[in-house]
Design a protein around this motif. Structure first.
Motif, PDB file in Angstrom:
ATOM      1  N   ALA A 210     -44.050 -63.174  67.432  1.00  0.00           N
ATOM      2  CA  ALA A 210     -43.186 -63.303  66.636  1.00  0.00           C
ATOM      3  C   ALA A 210     -41.930 -62.944  67.034  1.00  0.00           C
ATOM      4  O   ALA A 210     -40.709 -63.962  66.271  1.00  0.00           O
ATOM      5  N   ARG A 211     -41.188 -62.258  68.034  1.00  0.00           N
ATOM      6  CA  ARG A 211     -39.612 -62.918  68.536  1.00  0.00           C
ATOM      7  C   ARG A 211     -39.411 -63.800  69.003  1.00  0.00           C
ATOM      8  O   ARG A 211     -38.042 -63.929  68.633  1.00  0.00           O
TER       9      ARG A 211
ATOM     10  N   ALA B  11     -39.431 -65.903  66.308  1.00  0.00           N
ATOM     11  CA  ALA B  11     -37.905 -66.044  65.468  1.00  0.00           C
ATOM     12  C   ALA B  11     -36.866 -66.458  66.064  1.00  0.00           C
ATOM     13  O   ALA B  11     -35.804 -66.686  66.467  1.00  0.00           O
ATOM     14  N   GLN B  12     -36.509 -66.881  67.884  1.00  0.00           N
ATOM     15  CA  GLN B  12     -35.406 -66.833  68.247  1.00  0.00           C
ATOM     16  C   GLN B  12     -35.945 -68.212  69.031  1.00  0.00           C
ATOM     17  O   GLN B  12     -34.989 -68.925  69.569  1.00  0.00           O
TER      18      GLN B  12
END
Ligand code: SF4
Length: 449
Positions: A72-73, A76-77
């Protein structure tokens, strides 16, 4: 089944492996997957350095949860690189991981020893993969084939091929084609023979799954790079191989320029290829990838090593030549002689030093593997004729070090097990004493022998 698979990218689009495309370049994190911050940071760095696919180890459910957060991170980036979960021991973890990331690597040797039960486990995993559009790698390693296969065929290239074919037939029967297969070994001859046998067997049965190529536990420095390049280039030259990992016991970013070189060279997109394919008798006409440089070696010197490994690897393996004759413009005679020795050893034609194998390390590694491996090499440099292994974990290390004479295996908690062949001679040795004791054990064995 076609020789092409599509791996879903997290932010849209697909990474295609196979179908005569340039080999996809991949690597593996050596962070603890449960350390989400460190893993996200390393994935971003590896993606920037050119990784097209990044693998992380997933030993337990806790890492599956961490992987979901990492996934997920990264998304998101804006990181659009697919992730691969490396699962060794339980199909339940593989099933959970398949719902989280784009590809799962399983080691069939660690699935249920009963063939019918293993088939049921695979069927459940495939069902989840189909639902989530997740790809699979059937990742067999010399040294962890499973008892049923080794009882039938021994720990041999034939055994590796037979094990792979069993699992590929199961995938075919399940009508599941999103599969890549690998047959890695640290011994380059074993690795080559296994892939060649598998390619012939797939041809005979008329299914063609893409091949993931790699020399496992190749070590580090010039030996690790040359060992990987002679073997992988031989197969690429024969038209085999769709994705590559160059395993090095170093920062995983160091693997990428070497893998990229191989992918570009065999897809005809390498800069200045016309003069550099015969570089040892010519001069460099374009600056090589600066990321190739390591240790005391410049990018130009590493490029010469890789060119020579690719130019001479297949000829040495196939015994078309007895010795490489190297003239590297602008390099010392000592450099050329050392390169020739390394080529001969990588192709297992002549051993000028002990053979070292070391895993690249991963989230299972609980000690400073890179530093320890360098120290073991330094302290055993006077020895000849041994295969010495330095492995990151006690879970997979002993099996994966296959034909090592001596093994240094990290247990975690600052402790080490020392092996002679497959036999653990000493367990729970403090790290600070382990290399001295290893040398003492080798010395005692020589005295007795
Ligand atoms: S042997 Fe090395 S690379 Fe393999 S699981 Fe253990 S630590 Fe990771």
């Amino acid at each position: 089944m076609s020789n092409e698979i599509r791996i879903r990218k997290p932010l849209g689009g697909y990474l295609i492996i196979g179908g005569r495309r340039p080999a996809v370049v991949q690597t593996m994190c050596n962070t603890h997957t449960s350390d989400v911050e460190a893993s996200v940071a390393q994935c971003l760095r590896l993606a920037d350095a050119g990784a097209e696919l990044i693998r992380l180890t997933v030993p337990t459910r806790a890492e599956v949860r961490a992987l979901a957060e990492i996934r997920a991170r990264l998304a998101a980036q804006g990181c659009n690189v697919p992730l691969v979960a490396d699962v060794h021991f339980t199909s339940d973890i593989a099933i959970e991981a398949a719902q989280v990331v784009e590809k799962v690597r399983i080691n069939p040797g660690n699935f249920h020893p009963d063939f019918e039960k293993a088939r049921e486990q695979l069927a459940r995993l495939v069902e989840v993969c189909r639902k989530h559009e997740t790809a699979l790698r059937i990742g067999l390693n010399h040294g962890s084939l499973g008892k049923r296969i080794t009882d039938l065929y021994g720990n041999t290239p034939v055994g590796m091929k037979e094990a792979a074919m069993e699992w590929l037939r199961m995938c075919r029967d399940l009508d599941f084609g999103q599969v890549v297969v690998s047959l890695k070994a640290s011994n380059t001859l074993v690795m080559l023979e296994a892939y060649r046998l598998l390619a012939a067997a797939m041809e005979q049965e008329d299914f063609h799954f893409p091949l993931h190529l790699g020399v496992t536990e190749a070590g580090n420095g010039e030996s690790g790079r040359i060992k990987s390049c002679v073997a992988i280039s031989t197969l690429l030259e024969e038209g085999l191989g769709d994705t590559i990992r160059v395993s090095l016991t170093e920062d995983p970013a160091a693997e990428l320029p070497v893998a990229r070189y191989l992918s570009q060279r065999y897809s005809g997109t390498l800069s200045a290829a016309s003069s550099l394919t015969q570089c040892y008798s010519d001069t460099l006409t374009a600056a090589p990838d600066p990321a190739l440089a390591f240790g005391d070696y410049s990018a130009e010197q590493v490029r010469l090593m890789l060119d020579a490994a690719c130019d001479y690897g297949k000829k040495l393996f196939d015994k078309e030549i007895d010795e490489p004759v190297l003239h590297c413009p602008g390099q010392s005679e000592a450099f050329c002689a050392h390169l020739a020795d390394e080529l001969m050893q990588a192709c297992r034609r002549r051993f000028y030093k002990s053979e070292y194998i070391a895993c690249p390390g991963c989230g299972r590694t609980m000690y400073n593997l890179e530093k320890t491996f360098n120290e073991v090499q330094r302290r055993t440099a006077h020895l000849k004729g041994y295969v010495i292994a330095v492995m990151g974990c006690i879970v997979n290390g002993p099996g994966e070090m296959a034909d090592a004479d001596w093994g240094y295996v990290g247990e975690g908690n600052g402790k080490v097990s020392l092996y002679q062949g497959k036999t653990p001679l000493r367990r729970h040795i403090p790290e600070s004493e382990a290399i001295d004791l290893l040398l003492q054990l080798i010395h005692e064995s020589e005295q007795q022998g």
